[in-house]
Scaffold this motif. Structure first.
Motif, PDB file in Angstrom:
ATOM      1  N   UNK A   1      -3.129   2.516  -3.705  1.00 27.73           N
ATOM      2  CA  UNK A   1      -2.707   3.810  -3.137  1.00 27.73           C
ATOM      3  C   UNK A   1      -3.879   4.418  -2.376  1.00 27.73           C
ATOM      4  N   UNK A   2      -3.607   4.900  -1.173  1.00 24.04           N
ATOM      5  CA  UNK A   2      -4.636   5.608  -0.402  1.00 24.04           C
ATOM      6  C   UNK A   2      -4.154   7.033  -0.177  1.00 24.04           C
ATOM      7  N   UNK A   3      -4.990   7.974  -0.549  1.00 22.42           N
ATOM      8  CA  UNK A   3      -4.609   9.385  -0.428  1.00 22.42           C
ATOM      9  C   UNK A   3      -5.254  10.001   0.807  1.00 22.42           C
ATOM     10  N   UNK A   4      -4.461  10.662   1.624  1.00 19.73           N
ATOM     11  CA  UNK A   4      -5.004  11.477   2.712  1.00 19.73           C
ATOM     12  C   UNK A   4      -4.585  12.918   2.435  1.00 19.73           C
TER      13      UNK A   4
ATOM     14  N   UNK B   1       0.841  -1.191   0.000  1.00 20.69           N
ATOM     15  CA  UNK B   1       0.000   0.000   0.000  1.00 20.69           C
ATOM     16  C   UNK B   1       0.880   1.246   0.000  1.00 20.69           C
ATOM     17  N   UNK B   2       0.539   2.182  -0.855  1.00 18.90           N
ATOM     18  CA  UNK B   2       1.170   3.505  -0.784  1.00 18.90           C
ATOM     19  C   UNK B   2       0.202   4.392  -0.025  1.00 18.90           C
ATOM     20  N   UNK B   3       0.571   4.710   1.193  1.00 16.34           N
ATOM     21  CA  UNK B   3      -0.299   5.537   2.045  1.00 16.34           C
ATOM     22  C   UNK B   3       0.185   6.977   1.918  1.00 16.34           C
TER      23      UNK B   3
ATOM     24  N   UNK C   1     -12.124   6.365   3.978  1.00 18.20           N
ATOM     25  CA  UNK C   1     -11.235   5.885   2.900  1.00 18.20           C
ATOM     26  C   UNK C   1     -10.048   5.083   3.425  1.00 18.20           C
ATOM     27  N   UNK C   2      -9.328   5.681   4.376  1.00 21.70           N
ATOM     28  CA  UNK C   2      -8.085   5.037   4.806  1.00 21.70           C
ATOM     29  C   UNK C   2      -8.329   3.721   5.524  1.00 21.70           C
ATOM     30  N   UNK C   3      -9.192   3.769   6.532  1.00 25.17           N
ATOM     31  CA  UNK C   3      -9.395   2.559   7.344  1.00 25.17           C
ATOM     32  C   UNK C   3      -9.945   1.412   6.487  1.00 25.17           C
TER      33      UNK C   3
ATOM     34  N   UNK D   1       5.487  17.895  -3.280  1.00 21.98           N
ATOM     35  CA  UNK D   1       6.242  16.836  -3.960  1.00 21.98           C
ATOM     36  C   UNK D   1       5.774  15.446  -3.547  1.00 21.98           C
ATOM     37  N   UNK D   2       5.335  15.303  -2.291  1.00 18.34           N
ATOM     38  CA  UNK D   2       4.849  13.994  -1.827  1.00 18.34           C
ATOM     39  C   UNK D   2       3.819  13.411  -2.790  1.00 18.34           C
ATOM     40  N   UNK D   3       2.935  14.291  -3.255  1.00 19.44           N
ATOM     41  CA  UNK D   3       1.819  13.836  -4.079  1.00 19.44           C
ATOM     42  C   UNK D   3       2.333  13.221  -5.379  1.00 19.44           C
ATOM     43  N   UNK D   4       3.244  13.920  -6.018  1.00 16.67           N
ATOM     44  CA  UNK D   4       3.763  13.416  -7.298  1.00 16.67           C
ATOM     45  C   UNK D   4       4.719  12.246  -7.058  1.00 16.67           C
ATOM     46  N   UNK D   5       5.418  12.277  -5.927  1.00 14.55           N
ATOM     47  CA  UNK D   5       6.338  11.184  -5.586  1.00 14.55           C
ATOM     48  C   UNK D   5       5.561   9.859  -5.561  1.00 14.55           C
ATOM     49  N   UNK D   6       4.418   9.885  -4.888  1.00 15.84           N
ATOM     50  CA  UNK D   6       3.671   8.629  -4.784  1.00 15.84           C
ATOM     51  C   UNK D   6       2.965   8.273  -6.088  1.00 15.84           C
ATOM     52  N   UNK D   7       2.651   9.271  -6.899  1.00 17.44           N
ATOM     53  CA  UNK D   7       2.140   8.930  -8.241  1.00 17.44           C
ATOM     54  C   UNK D   7       3.247   8.223  -9.029  1.00 17.44           C
ATOM     55  N   UNK D   8       4.479   8.713  -8.855  1.00 20.18           N
ATOM     56  CA  UNK D   8       5.607   8.064  -9.542  1.00 20.18           C
ATOM     57  C   UNK D   8       5.823   6.645  -9.018  1.00 20.18           C
ATOM     58  N   UNK D   9       5.708   6.479  -7.698  1.00 24.21           N
ATOM     59  CA  UNK D   9       5.885   5.124  -7.136  1.00 24.21           C
ATOM     60  C   UNK D   9       4.752   4.205  -7.592  1.00 24.21           C
TER      61      UNK D   9
END
Lengths: 386, 431
Positions: free
Chosen positions: B145-148, B119-121, B173-175, B129-137
C-alpha cells in the motif's frame, strides 16, 4: 477533600452548557482569549503558551434540546455537529474567540467550513495533521502547520509565542498527562475505587479548566480515592473503544458498569492521553511536538495505520496492559472512522481470543435497558465461559 | 406502456465509443495473468493515472466497479453481504459494495474475475472514508500500500507547505514504490508526454461542459455528464484514446448546437428545455435511468454539476502541466472538488447558477457520502441568498437500492418545478 466533593465540582462543570468557568476565566482579564477545539487532538500547549484558554467542545450531551442544529443536517449524520451548531446559534459559545476543527472525519472537517460561513468574526482553523509519519516529509509539513497555527493565534491575541513559553506549557501538559495516566493506572488496578463515571467527569473537567487547575483536581482525586474504601463488585474488566468523538451520555457509562463491566480503559477524551510520553523540553519545542505526534501518539480510527500488522495492536496492548477480559466497541451512530475500523479491530481481537460486543449510541441516547442487557450478558459470558 | 417492454436505449456515438473503451479496459484488467501486467487500485479524486502508466501498470478503480455494479442492479446484494460480514449499515455503500463484491468473486462486467491489486495506491484526497477503505482492502488482500496524503484546503487556499508535502510524498514514497512493484524505472519524459495528452483532453472536456451555457443546452451536465467524465476521471486520462474521445465528443456537441438540439436522453433528444438546473452531489446509480427520466420528462436539464468536478476542477482553469510534472500532480490532487472547503464550494455553485443562467440549485444528498453531504443544507441557503434562485433538496444513496424512494424523489422534484414556475410568474407580474 473527598472524592464526592471533587466529583461534585466536575459534575457541575459538565452540566454547565454556558461554560461559566471559562467565561469567568476570560472576564478576569480583558486581554484573555478562549480557543475552542473539537475532538480528537489539537496541541493545547501552543494555545496555552499564547496565554489563551483551550476549551474542549464536545457537543451538547443529553441535556440540550437541539432545535436549530437539526435544520443544518440530514438524518444520517451524527449528532455532535448539530448540537455544536446549536451551542453556537444559541450564543453559548459567544465568548469563544477561535475554534479549531481537527482532522478527524469529513463531518467535522466540513463543520469548519460551516463555522467560517456562520460565524465570520471568529478565528476558525481546520487543523490538519499528517497521515504519514516520516520526519523529513510529514514532520516538515506538520511543523509548518504548527507554525501557521501559532501565527494565527499570535495575530488573534496580539501576542508573541516564545520558545520559552512553549517549553513551560509543554512541561505543564507533561505533568497533566502524567497525572491522567496515573488516574487511568489507578482505575485499571483498583476499578472499584475509581468508578468510570468519576474518571469520566474528571477528564471532562480538563476540557474546561485551565490545565494548572486540572492538575490540582487530578492530584486531589488520586489522594482521596486511594484513601476511600468502596465495595468490590464481581465485575469483569473491559476496555471501551470507538467513543473518541461524540461522547456517550453519563447514564451509558454508568449502565455499563452497573451491568457488570468495570471499564479499565477507554478512548473517551483521547486528547488527554494523545501523546504517550513526556514531550522533551530541550531543543525546538515545535519540532518536539511534531516528533511526539508522529512517533509517540495514541492510535485511533481517525489516523492512518501505515503498517497492516499494526492495525489493532494499540487496542490489544491496552487490553493486555490493563488485564481487561474483553472489549466493548461502542461508537456513535454514523461515525465513519469508528464504524469503518471496527471490523479490522474485531478481527484482531478474534485472533487473540479477546471477547467483544458492539453497539451504537448518540450523545442524547436515553434508553439504557438494551445496553444494560447486552453488557450484562457480555459480563456473564465472560465470567462463565472465558 | 407495458412495464415489461424493453425500449431500445438511444445513445450518441461518443457513448458507444466510450462503451468500447471501457470494455477493452476491463478485458485488459482481467487478462493480467496472461499479460503479466501489474494492477494498481486507486480512487477517482486524486487519481494519478499519468504517473501509474509510466510503470506499465493498469489502474483499477473500486468506486467505478461499485458504480458498475450499482447500474447493473447487483450492488444491493453486495452491500447486504458486507453488512452480514460485520460492516455497519451506517457507512459508505461504495465500500460495502466493493467488499461484498470481493466475497462473491469480484466479477468484472465482462464476466471474468477481477485480478487482486499488486498495489493499493491510496490517494487520500477529499474523503476520509478512502483512508479506511484501503485499510480494509489491505486487510483483505495483504498487498503493498502506498499512501499519498493530500491536505485539505481548510482556508480555501493551497499553501506552499501543502504543495511541498504532496510533491515530496510523490517523489520519495510513491515513485520508488511504483518502481518496486512494477520493476519499471521511472522516466519523467514519459510522464510529461502523458501529461500533454491530459491537457489536450482537458481543453476539449471543458469546452463540452461549458457548451451548456447555450440555450437550449446541448448536454445534460449531470446525467449526461457522468458519461462525459468517464474517460478523463478513470483509466484513460493521459492517453491518446482520451484525446481522441474528447475530440469526437466535442464535434458531436458542436453538431448538436448547430442543429439547435437539446441533450441526448435514453429516449432520444430532449425536445423542450423548460428548467435549467445546477446540481450538487453524486447521482444515485441503482436507479440511474429512472432518476434521469424524472428530469427529462418534465423538460429539466442540468446545465452544471459539482459531481463532474470530483475528479478534477478543470473548468476553473486547472490543466495538467508537462513543464512541472510532479508539481502539477500535486496541484491536481489538492484542487479536486471535495478537497475544497465549503466557502469555495458555495462560490462555485453561485458562479454556476449565474453563468449558466440556471433556474435554481438542486442538491442530491447522498446518505453514504459525508464528504459531499455534511454542510449541504447551509450551502443551499447560501446559494439561494446570493443568487435569489430557489433551491431544493432530495436524498438518495450511491449504490444501496434501499435508499432510493422513487415516489419521494418525484414528489419533491415536481414541487420544485412548480416553485420555479411560481417564481417566474411572480417575476413576470412584478415586471
Amino acid at each position: 477533600m473527598s472524592t464526592a466533593e471533587i466529583i461534585a465540582r466536575c459534575q457541575a462543570l459538565y452540566d454547565d452548557l454556558d461554560f461559566t468557568s471559562a467565561r469567568e476565566w476570560k472576564n478576569a482579564d480583558p486581554k484573555r482569549k478562549v480557543i475552542g477545539y473539537m475532538p480528537v487532538y489539537v496541541p493545547r500547549e501552543i494555545i496555552h503558551a499564547a496565554g489563551m484558554l483551550p476549551l474542549g467542545i464536545l457537543g451538547g450531551g443529553d441535556q440540550m434540546e437541539v432545535i436549530h442544529g437539526d435544520a443544518y443536517y440530514q438524518s444520517y449524520i451524527c449528532r455532535i455537529p448539530r448540537s455544536t451548531i446549536e451551542l453556537g446559534l444559541t450564543k453559548k459559545l459567544d465568548f469563544v474567540d477561535g475554534m479549531l476543527f481537527p482532522s478527524i472525519c469529513d463531518v467535522i472537517r466540513n463543520l469548519s467550513g460551516m463555522w467560517q460561513l456562520m460565524f465570520p468574526d471568529t478565528y476558525v482553523r481546520y487543523f490538519d495533521v499528517p497521515q504519514t509519519y516520516q520526519d523529513h516529509i510529514a514532520g516538515e509539513y506538520y511543523i509548518e502547520e504548527l507554525k501557521e497555527l501559532m501565527a494565527g493565534l499570535e495575530k488573534l491575541g496580539g501576542v508573541t509565542i516564545t520558545a520559552e513559553a512553549l517549553r513551560e506549557s509543554t512541561a505543564i501538559y507533561n505533568e497533566n498527562r502524567r497525572l491522567i495516566n496515573a488516574v487511568y493506572d489507578f482505575r485499571a488496578k483498583q476499578p472499584s475505587k475509581a468508578p468510570s463515571v468519576e474518571v469520566y467527569l474528571l477528564m471532562r473537567a480538563g476540557m474546561v479548566l485551565p490545565v494548572e487547575e486540572h492538575n490540582q483536581v487530578l492530584t486531589d482525586y488520586l489522594a482521596a480515592a486511594a484513601e476511600e474504601e468502596r465495595p468490590l463488585r464481581d465485575n469483569c474488566k473491559i476496555v471501551i473503544n470507538g467513543a473518541f468523538c461524540e461522547q456517550p451520555p453519563l447514564n451509558l457509562i454508568r449502565s455499563i458498569e452497573m451491568a457488570g463491566c468495570y471499564i479499565v480503559d477507554d478512548d473517551y477524551m483521547l486528547i488527554n492521553r494523545w501523546l504517550l510520553d513526556d514531550v522533551p523540553l530541550e531543543g525546538d519545542p515545535i519540532a518536539n511536538l511534531s516528533a511526539a505526534f508522529l512517533h509517540a501518539s495514541a492510535d485511533t480510527a481517525a489516523k492512518y495505520c501505515d503498517r497492516a500488522e499494526d492495525v489493532g495492536q494499540y487496542l490489544l496492548s491496552t487490553v493486555k496492559k490493563t488485564g481487561a477480559e474483553g472489549v466493548i466497541f461502542t461508537a456513535p451512530s454514523f461515525c465513519d472512522p469508528a464504524l469503518l475500523e471496527r471490523p479490522m479491530l474485531a478481527d484482531r481481537m478474534d485472533e487473540h481470543d479477546v471477547p467483544y460486543i458492539s453497539f451504537k449510541y448518540a450523545e442524547n441516547s436515553g434508553q439504557m435497558q438494551p445496553i444494560r442487557e447486552q453488557a450484562g450478558t457480555f459480563a456473564d459470558s465472560i465470567k462463565l465461559w472465558s | 406502456m407495458n412495464a415489461t417492454a424493453q425500449t431500445e436505449v438511444i445513445k450518441d456515438s461518443s457513448m458507444l465509443l466510450q462503451k468500447t473503451m471501457i470494455a477493452e479496459n476491463y478485458d485488459e484488467l482481467t487478462s493480467v495473468q496472461e499479460t503479466g501486467k501489474k494492477v494498481s487500485a486507486t480512487f477517482v479524486p486524486g487519481n494519478l493515472n499519468e504517473l501509474v502508466m509510466c510503470f506499465d501498470m493498469l489502474n483499477n478503480l473500486p468506486e467505478i466497479n461499485a458504480i458498475n455494479n450499482g447500474m447493473r442492479k447487483k450492488s444491493g446484494m453486495m452491500v447486504m453481504q458486507a453488512e452480514k460480514m460485520g460492516h455497519s449499515e451506517d457507512v459508505c455503500t461504495y465500500v460495502k459494495a466493493d467488499i461484498g463484491s470481493m466475497s462473491r468473486g469480484n466479477i468484472a462486467p465482462n464476466g471474468k474475475p477481477m485480478p487482486p491489486p499488486d498495489l493499493l495506491l491510496l490517494s487520500y484526497t477529499g474523503c476520509f472514508t478512502f483512508m479506511k477503505w484501503f485499510e480494509l482492502l489491505r486487510h483483505e488482500y495483504g498487498c503493498e500500500t502506498a499512501m499519498l496524503h493530500v491536505p485539505y484546503e481548510g482556508d480555501g487556499i493551497v499553501t506552499q507547505n501543502m504543495r511541498d508535502y504532496v510533491v515530496k510524498q510523490i517523489k520519495e514514497n510513491l515513485i520508488p514504490t511504483l518502481e518496486k512493484v512494477s520493476g519499471v524505472k521511472f522516466d519523467i519524459d514519459r510522464l510529461r508526454e502523458n501529461l500533454r495528452h491530459s491537457a489536450k483532453a482537458e481543453d476539449d472536456f471543458v469546452w463540452v461542459l461549458e457548451s451548456a451555457k447555450n440555450k437550449p443546452s446541448p448536454i445534460d451536465a449531470y446525467f449526461g455528464g457522468v458519461y462525459y467524465i468517464g474517460p478523463i476521471f478513470t483509466a484513460f486520462r493521459g492517453t491518446e484514446k482520451a484525446v481522441d474521445y474528447y475530440k469526437a465528443l466535442r464535434k458531436e456537441i458542436e453538431q448538436r448546437i448547430a442543429e439547435g438540439k437539446g441533450p441526448i436522453t435514453p429516449e432520444g433528444d430532449m425536445k423542450d428545455e423548460r428548467y435549467r438546473l445546477v446540481v450538487e452531489g453524486p447521482p444515485n446509480w441503482t436507479n440511474f435511468r429512472e432518476f434521469w427520466k424524472m428530469f427529462y420528462e418534465d423538460g429539466a436539464v442540468v446545465v452544471a454539476s459539482t459531481y463532474t468536478k470530483v475528479g478534477g476542477v478543470y473548468d476553473l482553469g486547472f490543466r495538467h502541466d508537462p513543464d512541472n510534472p510532479i508539481e502539477t500532480l500535486a496541484d491536481y490532487c489538492l484542487g479536486c472538488y471535495t478537497n475544497r472547503n465549503l466557502s469555495q464550494r458555495v462560490d462555485m455553485l453561485e458562479k454556476y447558477v449565474n453563468e449558466y443562467q440556471a433556474d435554481g440549485l438542486l442538491i442530491n444528498s447522498i446518505k453514504s457520502c459525508n464528504s459531499f453531504s455534511a454542510g449541504q443544507l447551509l450551502m443551499m441557503q447560501e446559494v439561494e441568498k446570493r443568487t435569489g434562485k430557489p433551491g431544493a433538496f432530495i436524498e438518495t444513496d450511491l449504490v444501496d437500492p434501499r435508499y432510493f424512494s422513487a415516489a419521494n424523489v418525484k414528489n419533491r422534484l415536481e414541487s420544485y418545478f412548480q416553485m420555479i414556475e411560481q417564481k417566474r410568474q411572480g417575476a413576470r407580474s412584478a415586471a
